[in-house]
Write an enzyme that holds these catalytic residues in place. Structure first.
Site, PDB file in Angstrom:
ATOM      1  N   GLU A   4      17.873 -20.659  14.652  1.00  0.00           N
ATOM      2  CA  GLU A   4      19.136 -21.235  15.142  1.00  0.00           C
ATOM      3  C   GLU A   4      19.047 -22.759  15.210  1.00  0.00           C
ATOM      4  O   GLU A   4      19.331 -23.374  16.239  1.00  0.00           O
ATOM      5  CB  GLU A   4      19.510 -20.630  16.502  1.00  0.00           C
ATOM      6  CG  GLU A   4      19.724 -19.133  16.399  1.00  0.00           C
ATOM      7  CD  GLU A   4      20.478 -18.493  17.559  1.00  0.00           C
ATOM      8  OE1 GLU A   4      20.673 -19.155  18.587  1.00  0.00           O
ATOM      9  OE2 GLU A   4      20.862 -17.313  17.409  1.00  0.00           O
ATOM     10  N   GLU A  49      18.930 -11.198  13.957  1.00  0.00           N
ATOM     11  CA  GLU A  49      19.356 -11.025  15.355  1.00  0.00           C
ATOM     12  C   GLU A  49      20.766 -10.472  15.334  1.00  0.00           C
ATOM     13  O   GLU A  49      21.672 -11.089  14.759  1.00  0.00           O
ATOM     14  CB  GLU A  49      19.338 -12.345  16.124  1.00  0.00           C
ATOM     15  CG  GLU A  49      17.934 -12.780  16.508  1.00  0.00           C
ATOM     16  CD  GLU A  49      17.905 -13.985  17.435  1.00  0.00           C
ATOM     17  OE1 GLU A  49      18.820 -14.168  18.254  1.00  0.00           O
ATOM     18  OE2 GLU A  49      16.940 -14.762  17.304  1.00  0.00           O
TER      19      GLU A  49
END
Ligand code: AHR
Length: 491
Positions: A173, A297
């Site tokens: 991220e 994820e």
């Protein structure tokens, strides 16, 4: 009556077993308590790993495990987690509750966990706050067979032979918690880092770049434009937040009604569009589809359970979670020509976990049973199939009533998985198999009230049970699928 037509003449691609992957992060009670309790714990363990948890994960045949994060990965320094445990550095887990991390679970423990589960390790290295040199040395420490200072250190720490490491994530991220980078900047830094990823083992390291969040198509576009030749896969993160019009709230895990039921499913089903559009963009730069798509994820994300540390993200798991897990796994199967891995977040005691522990007890969640039912799809061949569906749900959240996938295993058995999203309606299905005939079936179902869940006190409220409501026919099999259910039929 809805028709399900299975075209046995059209065998598509093999479903990569890694689609059934999991994710473990140093977050709340995932690693510590949930998996690792230390050798001196009263909880039965092997080398510190809970036996009950490892055996439950083996049962669902976890193929691959991602570690150490998540956000934690981009502030993890691997040298903190090797050597004599009592002398390891104590650091702060700044993302997750400010806990003091004693680093007693590090590289050696992670590989030991994977050995016990029988799965492939997938390590996410620190690009956000780490250095290239640090990553390069970690790879040498783990995988180099020769006699270098770092491999001597590994041996001194108890591991004589190099470990096999195929999957390497480079950053997490990085558009937000992993450094607030723009796509162009990340792509440049990624290109630099990946240069120093050396493959010492027989197989080359499979490099996974931090992909987009949700529908950030520009991220995918820029990353592919600048780095496609230097990566094996890019990874999407997509979570379902069912909070309906509640400012700053993600919604409750157990206390919800029919509108949240449909809203959660409609949000979750957006996964399919995300896969289609992102992989479409990837094709522009990689027409042959060499670069894989991963979703490392995903899952439902609710408000933390009342009375628990909000930084630990602990939530309960109901039939709603089972239904969305199954829906996504069906989608991943259907797009498995492009998807090489998926890792639901997180395996134990966090978001959409398959296991919940309380002291020496372990509870299998409804999501666990979905992985148990779907495990037959691992490495099976996807078959062409068509299911007649209709639209259901409230105006704001119109969804299809069912989704499905069908595969054929090397044992010659057909695996049909179907989810009924309706809160109140069952459907009759007439299934026809082209190019094949089945004489007998074995079927399992998971269903229950929307909010039904398992706890230590009542651990068997929701589980897979045998299903008999079918009839073998000349063409295939007819059956009725009840509302709020996940069904597996093996023929
Ligand atoms: O799964 C929890 C967090 O969600 C992960 O650490 C991070 O990658 C994502 O934002």
């Amino acid at each position: 009556m809805s028709r399900l037509v299975i075209n046995g003449y059209h065998r598509k691609n093999r479903i990569n077993k890694n689609i059934y992957g999991h994710f473990t992060e140093h977050l709340g009670r995932c690693i510590y308590e949930g998996i690792y309790v230390g050798e001196n714990s009263g909880i039965p363990n092997e080398k510190g790993m809970r036996k009950d948890v490892v055996s439950a994960l083996r049962e669902i045949r976890v193929p691959v495990l991602r570690w150490p994060g998540g956000n934690f990965a981009d502030e993890y320094h691997w040298m903190d987690g090797i050597g004599t445990r009592s002398e390891r550095r104590k650091t702060i887990n700044t993302h997750w509750g400010g806990d003091v991390e004693d680093n007693s679970f590090g590289t050696h423990e992670f590989f030991e966990l994977c050995r016990q589960i029988g799965c492939e390790p997938y390590i996410n290295v620190n690009l956000g706050s780490g250095r290239v040199e640090e990553m390069q040395k970690w790879i040498e420490y783990m995988t180099f067979a020769g006699d270098s200072s770092l491999t001597r250190l590994r041996k001194k720490n108890g591991q004589e032979k190099p470990w096999k490491l195929k999957y390497l994530g480079i950053g997490n991220e990085n558009w937000l918690c992993g450094g607030n980078m723009t796509a162009g900047y990340y792509a440049d830094v990624y290109n630099q880092f990946q240069t120093y990823v050396r493959s010492y083992g027989e197989e080359s390291v499979y490099k996974i770049a931090c992909g987009p969040l949700d529908d950030d198509y520009e991220w995918t576009d820029v990353l592919m434009k600048k780095a496609a030749n230097n990566l094996d896969a890019i990874s999407l993160h997509y979570y379902t937040y069912p909070g309906v019009n509640i400012e700053g709230q993600k919604g409750e895990s157990i206390k919800f009604g029919e509108s949240e039921w449909y809203h959660t499913i409609s949000q979750s089903l957006k996964m399919e569009n995300l896969i289609r559009i992102h992989t479409g963009i990837m094709r522009r730069y990689d027409p042959k589809g060499r670069v894989d798509f991963i979703i490392d994820e995903w899952g439902n994300w609710y408000n933390p359970e009342p009375g628990t540390n909000p930084g630990h993200l602990f939530q309960q798991n109901t039939v709603r979670d089972a239904v969305t897990a199954a829906a996504n796994l069906n989608i991943f199967n259907q797009y498995s020509d492009r998807i090489s891995m998926a890792n639901i977040a997180q395996a134990v005691n966090v978001l959409q976990s398959v296991l919940i522990t309380e002291k020496d007890k372990v509870v299998k969640t409804p999501t666990y049973y979905v992985y148990d039912m779907f495990k037959y799809h691992q490495n099976a061949i996807l078959l062409d199939s068509y299911l007649e569906t209709e639209e259901i749900g409230p105006e704001a959240d119109r969804i299809v009533n069912m989704n499905h996938s069908v595969s054929i295993g090397d044992d010659g058995k057909l695996n049909i998985t179907i989810v009924n999203f309706s809160a109140d309606t069952s459907y009759d299905i007439e299934c026809e198999i082209l190019g094949g005939k089945a004489d007998e079936a074995e079927a399992f179902i998971l269903h229950g009230a929307m909010n039904a869940h398992n706890t230590v006190q009542a651990s068997d409220c929701v589980k897979k049970v045998q299903f008999y409501d079918y009839k073998m026919t000349e063409r295939g099999i007819d059956f009725e699928i009840p509302p709020r259910s996940v069904l597996l039929i093996r023929l």
